[in-house]
Design a protein around this motif. Structure first.
Motif, short mmCIF file in Angstrom:
data_model
loop_
_atom_site.label_atom_id
_atom_site.label_comp_id
_atom_site.label_asym_id
_atom_site.label_seq_id
_atom_site.Cartn_x
_atom_site.Cartn_y
_atom_site.Cartn_z
N SER A 1 15.87 -1.38 -39.67
CA SER A 1 16.75 -1.46 -40.84
C SER A 1 18.17 -1.02 -40.50
N SER A 2 18.28 0.04 -39.71
CA SER A 2 19.60 0.56 -39.35
C SER A 2 20.39 -0.44 -38.51
N TYR A 3 19.75 -1.03 -37.51
CA TYR A 3 20.47 -1.95 -36.63
C TYR A 3 20.79 -3.28 -37.31
N VAL A 4 19.90 -3.73 -38.17
CA VAL A 4 20.21 -4.94 -38.94
C VAL A 4 21.43 -4.71 -39.82
N ALA A 5 21.47 -3.53 -40.46
CA ALA A 5 22.62 -3.21 -41.33
C ALA A 5 23.91 -3.09 -40.52
N VAL A 6 23.82 -2.44 -39.37
CA VAL A 6 25.02 -2.26 -38.55
C VAL A 6 25.59 -3.60 -38.10
N ILE A 7 24.72 -4.53 -37.71
CA ILE A 7 25.21 -5.81 -37.20
C ILE A 7 25.66 -6.73 -38.33
N LEU A 8 24.84 -6.86 -39.38
CA LEU A 8 25.16 -7.81 -40.45
C LEU A 8 26.35 -7.35 -41.28
N VAL A 9 26.45 -6.04 -41.49
CA VAL A 9 27.55 -5.53 -42.32
C VAL A 9 28.68 -5.00 -41.46
N LYS B 1 29.69 -5.85 -38.39
CA LYS B 1 30.53 -6.83 -37.69
C LYS B 1 31.64 -7.37 -38.58
N PRO B 2 31.33 -7.82 -39.82
CA PRO B 2 32.45 -8.22 -40.68
C PRO B 2 33.40 -7.05 -40.99
N GLY B 3 32.81 -5.83 -41.08
CA GLY B 3 33.65 -4.67 -41.37
C GLY B 3 34.64 -4.37 -40.27
N ASN B 4 34.28 -4.73 -39.04
CA ASN B 4 35.20 -4.48 -37.93
C ASN B 4 36.46 -5.36 -37.99
N GLN B 5 36.40 -6.41 -38.81
CA GLN B 5 37.57 -7.29 -38.94
C GLN B 5 38.58 -6.77 -39.97
N ARG C 1 20.18 0.86 -28.73
CA ARG C 1 20.99 2.08 -28.85
C ARG C 1 21.68 2.40 -27.53
N ILE C 2 21.01 2.06 -26.42
CA ILE C 2 21.60 2.37 -25.11
C ILE C 2 22.68 1.37 -24.73
N ILE C 3 22.45 0.06 -24.98
CA ILE C 3 23.35 -0.97 -24.48
C ILE C 3 24.32 -1.52 -25.54
N MET C 4 24.16 -1.09 -26.80
CA MET C 4 24.97 -1.69 -27.86
C MET C 4 26.46 -1.43 -27.67
N ILE C 5 26.80 -0.23 -27.21
CA ILE C 5 28.21 0.12 -27.04
C ILE C 5 28.59 0.00 -25.57
N LEU D 1 28.57 -4.52 -28.23
CA LEU D 1 28.14 -5.54 -27.27
C LEU D 1 28.34 -6.95 -27.82
N TYR D 2 28.13 -7.13 -29.15
CA TYR D 2 28.27 -8.48 -29.71
C TYR D 2 29.73 -8.91 -29.81
N GLU D 3 30.67 -7.97 -29.64
CA GLU D 3 32.08 -8.37 -29.58
C GLU D 3 32.38 -9.02 -28.23
N ARG D 4 31.68 -8.59 -27.21
CA ARG D 4 31.87 -9.18 -25.89
C ARG D 4 31.10 -10.49 -25.77
N TYR D 5 29.89 -10.49 -26.37
CA TYR D 5 29.07 -11.71 -26.38
C TYR D 5 28.76 -12.07 -27.83
N PRO D 6 29.59 -12.86 -28.48
CA PRO D 6 29.44 -13.14 -29.93
C PRO D 6 28.08 -13.72 -30.31
N ILE D 7 27.43 -14.44 -29.39
CA ILE D 7 26.14 -15.03 -29.72
C ILE D 7 25.10 -13.96 -30.06
N LEU D 8 25.31 -12.75 -29.54
CA LEU D 8 24.37 -11.67 -29.81
C LEU D 8 24.37 -11.26 -31.28
N ALA D 9 25.45 -11.59 -32.01
CA ALA D 9 25.50 -11.27 -33.44
C ALA D 9 24.44 -12.06 -34.21
N VAL D 10 23.97 -13.14 -33.59
CA VAL D 10 22.88 -13.92 -34.20
C VAL D 10 21.55 -13.60 -33.54
N VAL D 11 21.57 -13.46 -32.21
CA VAL D 11 20.33 -13.25 -31.47
C VAL D 11 19.68 -11.90 -31.80
#
Length: 483
Positions: free
Chosen positions: A106-114, A116-120, A204-208, A218-228
């Motif tokens: 739940s935490s990681y889904v929230a961090v990525i889905l919410v 990522k747009p928040g970082n913009q 948690r280890i590789i995300m940042i 990590l998904y900022e470097r590889y945008p496809i990971l925001a979906v994967v």
């Protein structure tokens, strides 16, 4: 001074504590009988979780920190389960691991889905400031504060909703909460949760990542990971939920299989006994007919003075012949045979057992299959005999009885079986039937389940209640062809 983020985190921790006590409380018995047990669990979870967060070092990219944080969270949940619940069961391992896995997902889904747009948002505020849409630094600071708070609230909202509904789904699907799980079965339902927890620790280890000294997701470097990554997390979540559902179905299938074996044995015994009883009764009826004729001739020949005693003796013998009929007459050969068989089996252990079926009369035009009525009465009488046997073992002078009756209202046929018992009926929370006290629970304690499934075939239902030390079972069915 507390920051708004600290307040929001405290609220999130409170909700997580509520979810934890809700989840554990549905599977485990509490150690304290107090109604405040759940409140203690939730409150202590908030305190321990908050303290652990404040004491944790920064640097989530460090695998040692990630492993230590996960281990500490795991220990908090385990300790609360052991302290406040009777948790020395294999199912507790699944509960603790699955709760932690669902919380991490739940935490990681929230961090990525919410997140990522928040970082913009910083780019949006800068553009607004350059275009003079925001004209002052004070307004810019306020907009940044509102945006950050909104993103944080949305993240925590996603976490709470995803966690709560996932736990609720498991609680609803895992119906056999008192089922004694084996090690192999534990491995089956534990694997999806354990794998999901390991995936979250890996994230948690590789995300940042750090580029030019600047931390980036990590998904900022590889945008496809925001979906994967969310897809992987959702699949992990579904594997946990549907793994529980499949496990529950397996329990039901195994129970149904055991029920079929019991029913097949009952059918085999009933058929053999019916054939034997029919042969015996046919012989008895023939003997009775011949003897009555013989007695009639003897009585006529012996009629006269001085033969009063002989006449009386022959009359008593004739009355004795009337008793050579079946003990129970319900209008159904299968039911009569079954009740006679059960009665003779029961009196071997409980000689003074009173079994009354005078009010058990079946209509001549009955659509319900005799076999199905036999299944219902067979299981009901077996349970009643066992209850009387236990009662007499504890109290040899107690009154042991079984009363069987029926009632027809229109197209409804109601069967009722009443029996004495020792007054001790064990039921588990959310358990549909009483708990059997036999060691082999796989092949015992399924009589009521068989009765209910048979009644369902005729759009019927089953109910039971206790009046003092009398157990009353009622079965209602439509007198129609099996659906």
């Amino acid at each position: 001074m507390f920051k708004p983020a600290d307040v929001l985190y405290a609220v999130l921790a409170v909700f997580q504590g509520y979810c934890l006590q809700y989840f554990l409380g549905n599977f485990l018995e509490t150690r304290m009988k107090s109604r405040w047990n759940g409140l203690y669990v939730a409150g202590l979870y908030v305190v321990l979780k908050t303290a652990a967060t404040w004491c944790s070092p920064a640097g989530y990219e460090d695998y040692m920190v990630a492993a230590g944080t996960l281990a500490l969270s795991f220990c908090i949940v385990s300790a609360l389960a052991m302290c406040f619940y009777k948790a020395f069961r294999l199912i507790t391992v699944f509960l603790v691991v699955s709760f932690q896995a669902l919380l991490d997902i739940s935490s990681y889904v929230a961090v990525i889905l919410v997140g990522k747009p928040g970082n913009q948002l910083p780019d949006v505020w800068n553009w607004c400031f350059r275009e003079r849409i925001i004209t002052s630094e004070k307004s810019l600071a306020l907009a940044v504060w509102i945006g950050t708070a909104t993103v944080l609230v949305l993240q925590y909202l996603v976490i709470t909703l995803l966690l709560f509904f996932s736990l609720k789904k498991i609680v609803r699907n895992f119906q056999e909460k008192n089922y004694v799980i084996s090690k192999t079965e534990l491995l089956f339902i534990l694997t999806p949760s354990a794998v999901s927890m390991m995936i979250c620790m890996l994230l948690r280890i590789i995300m940042i990542t750090v580029e030019d000294g600047i931390p980036k997701m990590l998904y900022e470097r590889y945008p496809i990971l925001a979906v994967v990554i969310p897809a992987i997390l959702f699949l992990s979540l579904l594997s946990i939920l549907y793994g529980v559902k499949l496990f529950q179905d397996m329990i039901c299938w195994n129970r149904e299989k055991s029920g079929r074996i019991v029913l097949e044995n009952q059918i085999s015994r009933l058929q053999e006994h019916m054939e034997e009883m029919e042969r015996i009764y046919s012989g008895i009826r023939g003997m009775k007919h011949d003897m009555k004729n013989t007695f009639a001739v003897i009585q006529r020949l012996s009629a006269g003075e001085g033969n009063g005693e002989l006449q009386e003796y022959l009359s008593e013998l004739n009355k004795g012949l009337e008793k050579l009929e079946v003990r129970f007459r319900t209008g159904n050969t299968v039911v009569d045979t079954l009740l006679n068989m059960k009665y003779h089996e029961a009196v071997r252990d409980v000689p003074d057992l009173r079994m009354d079926a005078d009010k058990m009369l079946l209509p001549q035009e009955i659509e319900i299959h005799s076999y199905d009525i036999g299944v219902i009465l067979g299981n009901a009488v077996d349970n009643a005999i066992e209850a009387c046997r236990k009662l007499k073992a504890k109290e040899p002078g107690a009154d042991a009885f079984i009363r069987i009756s029926s009632l027809q209202k229109g197209k409804l046929l109601i069967l009722k079986v009443e029996n004495s018992f020792d007054g001790q009926l064990v039921r588990r929370r959310q358990g549909e039937f009483p708990v059997t006290d036999k060691a082999d629970r796989e092949n015992h304690g399924i009589g009521l389940a068989n009765i209910k499934s048979t009644a369902d075939k005729y759009q019927g239902t089953m109910d039971f209640k206790v009046k003092g030390r009398v157990f009353i079972l009622s079965v209602m069915m439509k007198n129609e062809k099996e659906k």
